[in-house]
Motif scaffolding. Structure first.
Motif, short mmCIF file in Angstrom:
data_model
loop_
_atom_site.label_atom_id
_atom_site.label_comp_id
_atom_site.label_asym_id
_atom_site.label_seq_id
_atom_site.Cartn_x
_atom_site.Cartn_y
_atom_site.Cartn_z
N LYS A 187 0.85 -1.35 0.15
CA LYS A 187 -0.07 0.12 -0.04
C LYS A 187 0.92 1.18 0.09
CE LYS A 187 -3.42 0.13 -0.23
NZ LYS A 187 -4.27 0.48 -1.54
N PHE A 188 1.91 1.05 0.65
CA PHE A 188 2.70 2.27 0.79
C PHE A 188 3.30 2.56 -0.61
CE2 PHE A 188 7.19 4.06 2.01
CZ PHE A 188 6.77 5.39 2.19
N ILE A 189 3.83 1.47 -1.28
CA ILE A 189 4.35 1.59 -2.78
C ILE A 189 3.17 2.12 -3.81
CG2 ILE A 189 5.07 0.42 -4.70
CD1 ILE A 189 7.43 0.91 -3.05
N GLU A 190 2.06 1.51 -3.64
CA GLU A 190 0.84 1.96 -4.23
C GLU A 190 0.58 3.45 -4.17
OE1 GLU A 190 -3.73 1.04 -4.08
OE2 GLU A 190 -2.43 -0.78 -4.49
N THR A 191 0.75 4.01 -3.10
CA THR A 191 0.10 5.25 -2.93
C THR A 191 1.29 6.14 -3.54
OG1 THR A 191 -0.90 4.72 -0.80
CG2 THR A 191 -0.30 6.90 -1.10
N MET A 192 2.50 5.82 -3.25
CA MET A 192 3.67 6.85 -3.97
C MET A 192 3.42 6.65 -5.75
SD MET A 192 7.02 6.27 -1.67
CE MET A 192 6.94 4.47 -1.78
N GLU A 193 3.14 5.58 -6.08
CA GLU A 193 2.81 5.35 -7.66
C GLU A 193 1.67 6.11 -8.02
OE1 GLU A 193 4.32 0.97 -8.34
OE2 GLU A 193 2.69 1.13 -7.62
N ASN A 194 0.53 6.07 -7.24
CA ASN A 194 -0.68 6.95 -7.76
C ASN A 194 -0.38 8.21 -7.48
OD1 ASN A 194 -1.98 4.24 -7.93
ND2 ASN A 194 -2.93 4.34 -6.20
N LEU A 195 0.30 8.76 -6.61
CA LEU A 195 0.36 10.20 -6.67
C LEU A 195 1.76 10.81 -7.16
CD1 LEU A 195 -0.60 10.69 -2.54
CD2 LEU A 195 -2.00 11.05 -4.64
N LYS A 196 2.59 9.84 -7.54
CA LYS A 196 3.68 10.11 -8.22
C LYS A 196 4.88 11.01 -7.24
CE LYS A 196 2.84 9.53 -12.81
NZ LYS A 196 1.53 8.83 -12.69
N ILE A 197 4.62 10.86 -6.02
CA ILE A 197 5.25 11.67 -4.94
C ILE A 197 5.75 10.60 -4.05
CG2 ILE A 197 5.20 12.96 -2.82
CD1 ILE A 197 2.54 14.27 -4.18
N ILE A 198 7.38 10.93 -3.64
CA ILE A 198 7.96 10.09 -2.65
C ILE A 198 8.22 11.13 -1.44
CG2 ILE A 198 10.15 9.13 -1.92
CD1 ILE A 198 10.56 8.56 -4.68
N PRO A 199 7.30 10.75 -0.41
CA PRO A 199 7.64 11.59 0.99
C PRO A 199 8.79 11.86 1.37
CG PRO A 199 6.52 9.57 1.60
CD PRO A 199 6.86 9.41 0.06
N LYS A 200 9.03 13.11 1.89
CA LYS A 200 10.52 13.39 2.38
C LYS A 200 10.68 12.82 3.77
CE LYS A 200 13.37 17.21 3.87
NZ LYS A 200 13.42 18.77 4.03
N THR A 201 9.39 12.45 4.70
CA THR A 201 9.51 12.06 5.90
C THR A 201 8.25 11.14 6.11
OG1 THR A 201 10.74 13.88 6.70
CG2 THR A 201 9.64 12.50 8.37
N ILE A 202 8.27 10.21 6.95
CA ILE A 202 7.28 9.57 7.28
C ILE A 202 7.00 9.26 8.91
CG2 ILE A 202 6.74 8.14 5.12
CD1 ILE A 202 7.89 5.74 6.49
N TYR A 203 6.06 9.28 9.35
CA TYR A 203 5.98 9.00 10.71
C TYR A 203 5.25 7.44 10.97
CZ TYR A 203 6.44 13.55 12.87
OH TYR A 203 6.64 15.05 13.19
N VAL A 204 6.01 6.91 11.78
CA VAL A 204 5.35 5.47 12.11
C VAL A 204 5.20 5.23 13.45
CG1 VAL A 204 6.34 4.43 10.03
CG2 VAL A 204 7.35 4.23 12.16
N GLU A 205 4.06 4.52 14.09
CA GLU A 205 3.95 4.57 15.59
C GLU A 205 4.17 3.23 15.98
OE1 GLU A 205 0.01 5.85 18.18
OE2 GLU A 205 -0.20 4.21 16.71
N LYS A 206 4.48 2.08 15.35
CA LYS A 206 4.75 0.87 15.64
C LYS A 206 6.01 0.23 15.12
CE LYS A 206 -0.10 -0.47 16.20
NZ LYS A 206 -0.48 0.71 15.59
#
Length: 338
Positions: free
Chosen positions: A280-299
């Motif tokens: 899902k993370f890969i798919e979201t980047m592909e759909n938006l054609k954006i690589i986030p600079k930073t991601i937060y994760v809780e777990k």
């Protein structure tokens, strides 16, 4: 659903033990923080036990099974799940509680009728359940019925000692009293020992993500590296009735950090949620054609699952529990469904 089959004699022994425990009313002098353990004479499994009822709301004995169960008990006692809807999904325990009749399932009532017992009144009806992360509270199997019967009897022994001696239990963060069985000439006797409380955590089997071609293509197609996202998973508040026991699907979300909008969403089984997070993370980047600079994760498991993706793409990953992004989505789903 497949309800476990248990012999009537085993049920009768469990109900007898529960009624004796209820008559003793150990919650009048014990609290849920009075932790003790019981070793199963059948296989050596350890249950970490807590008696509830001092507040006059819930009357029960919870037996947290093994190191995973101990971890869940300590996490709940620490207050980290206070007000958190995920609290219902962390327990690994067997529970004997005393309910009103309307809270019992028809299967409970059938067992009570079959063994010839009758109950009447508020908080007088014994109920027995097994709790496991990701699964709907379920009926006990034969092994669990026998173990919980032993636990109730040993809990009464501990409770009587505590009544005479308020300092009988250790009540510290490093050690715990345990009731240990010994067999002598075919007779079972019990003794007290002290064990160390070890928080081991549950090992996480992290799937390897090795699709280098897709990562290279994503680098070329992405407009830029920008923005803050959050990636998380949590159990759905709605169970799914499949197989032998209902379970709670894992909800996977990717959240845009500035708006709090969910930009990626999927449902997974308990066994496949880490692969679903990667996809899902890969798919979201592909759909938006954006690589986030930073991601937060809780777990921690999310962080580990995304390492094979975030490192090649040079994405900063921050492990944090100090964000409302996750809670807004989780609480929103729980309010919608419940």
């Amino acid at each position: 659903m497949d309800i476990p089959k248990v012999l009537s004699d085993e049920w009768r022994k469990l109900y007898d033990a529960a009624m004796e425990f209820k008559t003793l009313k150990p919650w009048n002098w014990m609290s849920s923080a009075d932790l003790f353990a019981v070793k199963n004479p059948e296989d050596g499994e350890v249950a970490y036990c807590s008696i509830m009822g001092e507040l006059g709301q819930v009357y029960a004995l919870a037996a947290y099974i093994g190191s995973e169960g101990l971890d869940s008990y300590l996490a709940i006692q620490s207050g980290m799940y206070e007000g958190n809807p995920e609290a219902m999904h962390v327990q690994k325990c067997l529970m004997a509680s005393f309910e009103n009749r309307e809270y019992l399932d028809k299967q409970d009532l059938k067992v009570i009728k079959d063994i010839g017992y009758k109950f009447r009144g508020k908080n007088e009806w014994p109920a027995f359940r097994t709790f496991e992360p990701g699964y709907f509270p379920w009926f006990l199997n034969s092994y669990q019925v026998r173990f919980l019967t032993v636990i109730l009897h040993q809990a009464m022994e501990v409770a009587l000692e505590c009544k005479d001696n308020p300092h009988f239990l250790m009540n510290n963060e490093t050690e715990c009293l345990i009731r240990v069985p010994e067999e002598n000439n075919g007779n079972l006797t019990w003794k007290n020992e002290i064990i160390e409380l070890k928080v081991e955590g549950k090992p996480v089997m992290v799937p390897i993500y090795d699709n280098e071609i897709k990562l290279k293509r994503l680098k070329k197609q992405a407009k830029s590296k920008q923005g803050l996202w959050a990636v998380d998973w949590f159990y759905s508040p709605q169970p799914v009735a499949e197989g032998d026991r209902p379970y709670y699907p894992a909800v996977v979300v990717v959240i845009e950090g500035q708006t709090g909008q969910v930009i990626g969403f999927d449902i997974s089984t308990k066994d496949e949620y880490l692969e679903k997070i990667q996809d899902k993370f890969i798919e979201t980047m592909e759909n938006l054609k954006i690589i986030p600079k930073t991601i937060y994760v809780e777990k921690q498991d999310v962080l580990l699952a995304l390492e094979d993706i975030t490192k090649p793409l040079n994405i900063e990953v921050i492990l944090t529990d100090d964000t409302d992004l996750f809670n807004d989505v989780k609480y929103g789903m729980y309010e919608f469904f419940l």
